[in-house]
Design a protein around this motif. Structure first.
Motif, PDB file in Angstrom:
ATOM      1  N   ILE A  70      23.547  14.382 -15.432  1.00 24.41           N
ATOM      2  CA  ILE A  70      22.596  13.514 -15.609  1.00 24.41           C
ATOM      3  C   ILE A  70      22.701  12.227 -14.846  1.00 24.41           C
ATOM      4  O   ILE A  70      22.106  11.220 -14.444  1.00 24.41           O
ATOM      5  N   GLN A  71      24.091  11.776 -14.974  1.00 21.20           N
ATOM      6  CA  GLN A  71      24.534  10.253 -14.539  1.00 21.20           C
ATOM      7  C   GLN A  71      24.549  10.322 -13.078  1.00 21.20           C
ATOM      8  O   GLN A  71      24.542   9.074 -12.510  1.00 21.20           O
ATOM      9  N   VAL A  72      24.667  11.297 -12.408  1.00 18.42           N
ATOM     10  CA  VAL A  72      24.842  11.521 -10.989  1.00 18.42           C
ATOM     11  C   VAL A  72      23.645  10.839 -10.460  1.00 18.42           C
ATOM     12  O   VAL A  72      23.990   9.651  -9.455  1.00 18.42           O
ATOM     13  N   VAL A  73      22.510  10.939 -10.862  1.00 19.28           N
ATOM     14  CA  VAL A  73      21.308  10.247 -10.180  1.00 19.28           C
ATOM     15  C   VAL A  73      21.342   8.755 -10.206  1.00 19.28           C
ATOM     16  O   VAL A  73      21.131   7.923  -9.446  1.00 19.28           O
ATOM     17  N   SER A  74      21.695   8.210 -11.540  1.00 13.88           N
ATOM     18  CA  SER A  74      21.915   6.841 -11.870  1.00 13.88           C
ATOM     19  C   SER A  74      23.002   6.252 -11.038  1.00 13.88           C
ATOM     20  O   SER A  74      22.954   4.840 -10.940  1.00 13.88           O
ATOM     21  N   GLN A  75      23.959   6.870 -10.547  1.00 15.34           N
ATOM     22  CA  GLN A  75      25.073   6.316  -9.733  1.00 15.34           C
ATOM     23  C   GLN A  75      24.959   6.268  -8.459  1.00 15.34           C
ATOM     24  O   GLN A  75      25.593   5.648  -7.658  1.00 15.34           O
ATOM     25  N   LEU A  76      23.915   6.961  -7.882  1.00 15.99           N
ATOM     26  CA  LEU A  76      23.642   6.963  -6.322  1.00 15.99           C
ATOM     27  C   LEU A  76      23.631   5.409  -5.610  1.00 15.99           C
ATOM     28  O   LEU A  76      24.031   5.456  -4.744  1.00 15.99           O
ATOM     29  N   GLU A  77      22.790   4.686  -6.155  1.00 16.57           N
ATOM     30  CA  GLU A  77      22.558   3.141  -5.941  1.00 16.57           C
ATOM     31  C   GLU A  77      24.143   2.740  -5.849  1.00 16.57           C
ATOM     32  O   GLU A  77      24.364   1.922  -4.872  1.00 16.57           O
ATOM     33  N   ASN A  78      24.793   2.850  -6.969  1.00 16.56           N
ATOM     34  CA  ASN A  78      26.230   2.181  -6.897  1.00 16.56           C
ATOM     35  C   ASN A  78      27.189   2.847  -5.583  1.00 16.56           C
ATOM     36  O   ASN A  78      27.857   2.054  -4.980  1.00 16.56           O
ATOM     37  N   TRP A  79      27.250   4.082  -5.668  1.00 16.40           N
ATOM     38  CA  TRP A  79      27.799   4.805  -4.250  1.00 16.40           C
ATOM     39  C   TRP A  79      27.504   4.276  -3.000  1.00 16.40           C
ATOM     40  O   TRP A  79      28.138   4.082  -1.994  1.00 16.40           O
ATOM     41  N   LEU A  80      25.951   3.998  -2.852  1.00 19.83           N
ATOM     42  CA  LEU A  80      25.376   3.524  -1.588  1.00 19.83           C
ATOM     43  C   LEU A  80      26.013   2.187  -1.530  1.00 19.83           C
ATOM     44  O   LEU A  80      26.395   1.890  -0.323  1.00 19.83           O
ATOM     45  N   SER A  81      26.117   1.389  -2.301  1.00 18.41           N
ATOM     46  CA  SER A  81      26.834   0.205  -2.036  1.00 18.41           C
ATOM     47  C   SER A  81      28.035  -0.076  -1.982  1.00 18.41           C
ATOM     48  O   SER A  81      28.625  -0.858  -1.096  1.00 18.41           O
ATOM     49  N   LEU A  82      28.786   0.880  -2.564  1.00 16.78           N
ATOM     50  CA  LEU A  82      30.382   1.002  -2.357  1.00 16.78           C
ATOM     51  C   LEU A  82      30.619   1.576  -0.880  1.00 16.78           C
ATOM     52  O   LEU A  82      31.575   1.312  -0.242  1.00 16.78           O
ATOM     53  N   THR A  83      29.943   2.247  -0.359  1.00 17.53           N
ATOM     54  CA  THR A  83      30.044   2.984   0.967  1.00 17.53           C
ATOM     55  C   THR A  83      29.465   2.198   2.160  1.00 17.53           C
ATOM     56  O   THR A  83      29.425   2.817   3.239  1.00 17.53           O
ATOM     57  N   ALA A  84      28.749   1.206   1.878  1.00 13.22           N
ATOM     58  CA  ALA A  84      28.010   0.499   2.650  1.00 13.22           C
ATOM     59  C   ALA A  84      28.877   0.043   4.232  1.00 13.22           C
ATOM     60  O   ALA A  84      29.938  -0.565   3.748  1.00 13.22           O
ATOM     61  N   TYR A  85      28.241  -0.282   5.288  1.00 14.88           N
ATOM     62  CA  TYR A  85      29.014  -0.643   6.226  1.00 14.88           C
ATOM     63  C   TYR A  85      29.837  -1.847   5.960  1.00 14.88           C
ATOM     64  O   TYR A  85      30.739  -2.090   6.482  1.00 14.88           O
ATOM     65  N   ASP A  86      29.138  -2.843   5.138  1.00 18.65           N
ATOM     66  CA  ASP A  86      29.934  -4.292   5.332  1.00 18.65           C
ATOM     67  C   ASP A  86      30.679  -4.318   3.916  1.00 18.65           C
ATOM     68  O   ASP A  86      31.137  -5.546   3.604  1.00 18.65           O
ATOM     69  N   GLN A  87      30.970  -3.205   3.659  1.00 17.30           N
ATOM     70  CA  GLN A  87      31.787  -3.576   2.251  1.00 17.30           C
ATOM     71  C   GLN A  87      33.232  -3.014   2.665  1.00 17.30           C
ATOM     72  O   GLN A  87      33.528  -2.157   3.383  1.00 17.30           O
ATOM     73  N   PRO A  88      34.176  -3.645   1.757  1.00 19.39           N
ATOM     74  CA  PRO A  88      35.749  -3.468   2.127  1.00 19.39           C
ATOM     75  C   PRO A  88      36.072  -2.104   1.293  1.00 19.39           C
ATOM     76  O   PRO A  88      36.960  -2.185   0.439  1.00 19.39           O
ATOM     77  N   TRP A  89      35.733  -1.049   1.647  1.00 15.15           N
ATOM     78  CA  TRP A  89      35.849   0.348   0.952  1.00 15.15           C
ATOM     79  C   TRP A  89      37.393   0.737   0.975  1.00 15.15           C
ATOM     80  O   TRP A  89      37.745   0.936  -0.014  1.00 15.15           O
ATOM     81  N   GLN A  90      38.056   0.475   2.067  1.00 16.24           N
ATOM     82  CA  GLN A  90      39.366   0.919   2.189  1.00 16.24           C
ATOM     83  C   GLN A  90      40.030  -0.327   1.046  1.00 16.24           C
ATOM     84  O   GLN A  90      41.074   0.573   0.291  1.00 16.24           O
ATOM     85  N   ASP A  91      39.946  -1.207   0.995  1.00 14.92           N
ATOM     86  CA  ASP A  91      40.604  -2.184   0.005  1.00 14.92           C
ATOM     87  C   ASP A  91      40.116  -1.664  -1.378  1.00 14.92           C
ATOM     88  O   ASP A  91      41.272  -1.633  -2.313  1.00 14.92           O
ATOM     89  N   TRP A  92      39.054  -1.562  -1.541  1.00 15.21           N
ATOM     90  CA  TRP A  92      38.497  -1.044  -3.007  1.00 15.21           C
ATOM     91  C   TRP A  92      39.157   0.255  -3.614  1.00 15.21           C
ATOM     92  O   TRP A  92      39.741   0.273  -4.413  1.00 15.21           O
ATOM     93  N   VAL A  93      39.422   1.291  -2.538  1.00 13.87           N
ATOM     94  CA  VAL A  93      40.196   2.388  -2.733  1.00 13.87           C
ATOM     95  C   VAL A  93      41.613   2.301  -3.062  1.00 13.87           C
ATOM     96  O   VAL A  93      42.101   2.657  -4.250  1.00 13.87           O
TER      97      VAL A  93
END
Length: 171
Positions: A70-93
Motif C-alpha cells: 500500500i505504501q508503494v503508491v504513496s512513495q511514487l512522488e518521492n521516487w520521482l523527485s529522487l530520480t529527477a534529472y537535476d538531482q544528485p542521485w549518484q551522491d545520494w546513493v
C-alpha cells in the motif's frame, strides 16, 4: 545467503539462512514499474540498468524499513523527485549506502539486502553501455533514428536512471 556467527531467538548458534526480502521487494517493484511502462525489452541491458537504478532508489529511500504494497503508491512522488534529472542521485546513493553499511556494522546484523544493493550499484557504476550522444546532435537528437548519429559509452546508471524515472512517471 548463509550467515554465520549470529544467534537466533533461541540462543543457539549461527548458520541460519538470511533472506534479503527488502532487496527482492525493491527489485520486484522496479521490475513491475518498468514492465508496465513497456519502454525496453526486459532482456536488454538498458532494462537491467533501469531496474537496478529503480531498485536502488526504492531500497535506499525506505528509511523506515517498512515498505509495503500500500505504501508503494504513496512513495511514487518521492521516487520521482529522487530520480529527477537535476538531482544528485549518484551522491545520494553513495551517502545512503555508506550510512546503511555503518549501521549494519554497528548493529552486527546480517546485511544480505545491502550486499545485493552494493552488487547492483557496482554493476551500474562499472558497466558502460553504448548510447546515442544527445549532446553531439543538434536539437538533442529529435528526428534522428535510434541507429543514426554519434554514440558514446555511458555508465549504466546514467541510462537506467532516466528510464526508471520515466517508468515511474508513466505508472
Amino acid at each position: 545467503m548463509l550467515h554465520r556467527g549470529q544467534q537466533n531467538t533461541e540462543g543457539t548458534g549461527g548458520g541460519e539462512l538470511v533472506v534479503p526480502m527488502a532487496w527482492f521487494y525493491a527489485e520486484y517493484i522496479a521490475d513491475e514499474l518498468l514492465r508496465s511502462g513497456d519502454l525496453m525489452p526486459p532482456t536488454s541491458f538498458e532494462f537491467r540498468a533501469g531496474r537496478d537504478a529503480l531498485a536502488l532508489t526504492v531500497f535506499l529511500a525506505d528509511t523506515e524499513k517498512e515498505l509495503s504494497g500500500i505504501q508503494v503508491v504513496s512513495q511514487l512522488e518521492n521516487w520521482l523527485s529522487l530520480t529527477a534529472y537535476d538531482q544528485p542521485w549518484q551522491d545520494w546513493v553513495c551517502e545512503r549506502m555508506a550510512a546503511l553499511t555503518a549501521e549494519a556494522v554497528a548493529t552486527g546484523e546480517p546485511a544480505a539486502d545491502l550486499e545485493l544493493a552494493a552488487a547492483a550499484w557496482r554493476w551500474l557504476e562499472e558497466t558502460e553501455l553504448l548510447a546515442p550522444d544527445l549532446n553531439a546532435v543538434p536539437g538533442g537528437g529529435a528526428g534522428i533514428g535510434e541507429d543514426e548519429g554519434p554514440k558514446v559509452w555511458t555508465p549504466a546508471w546514467q541510462l537506467g536512471l532516466p528510464l526508471g524515472h520515466l517508468a515511474i512517471h508513466l505508472f
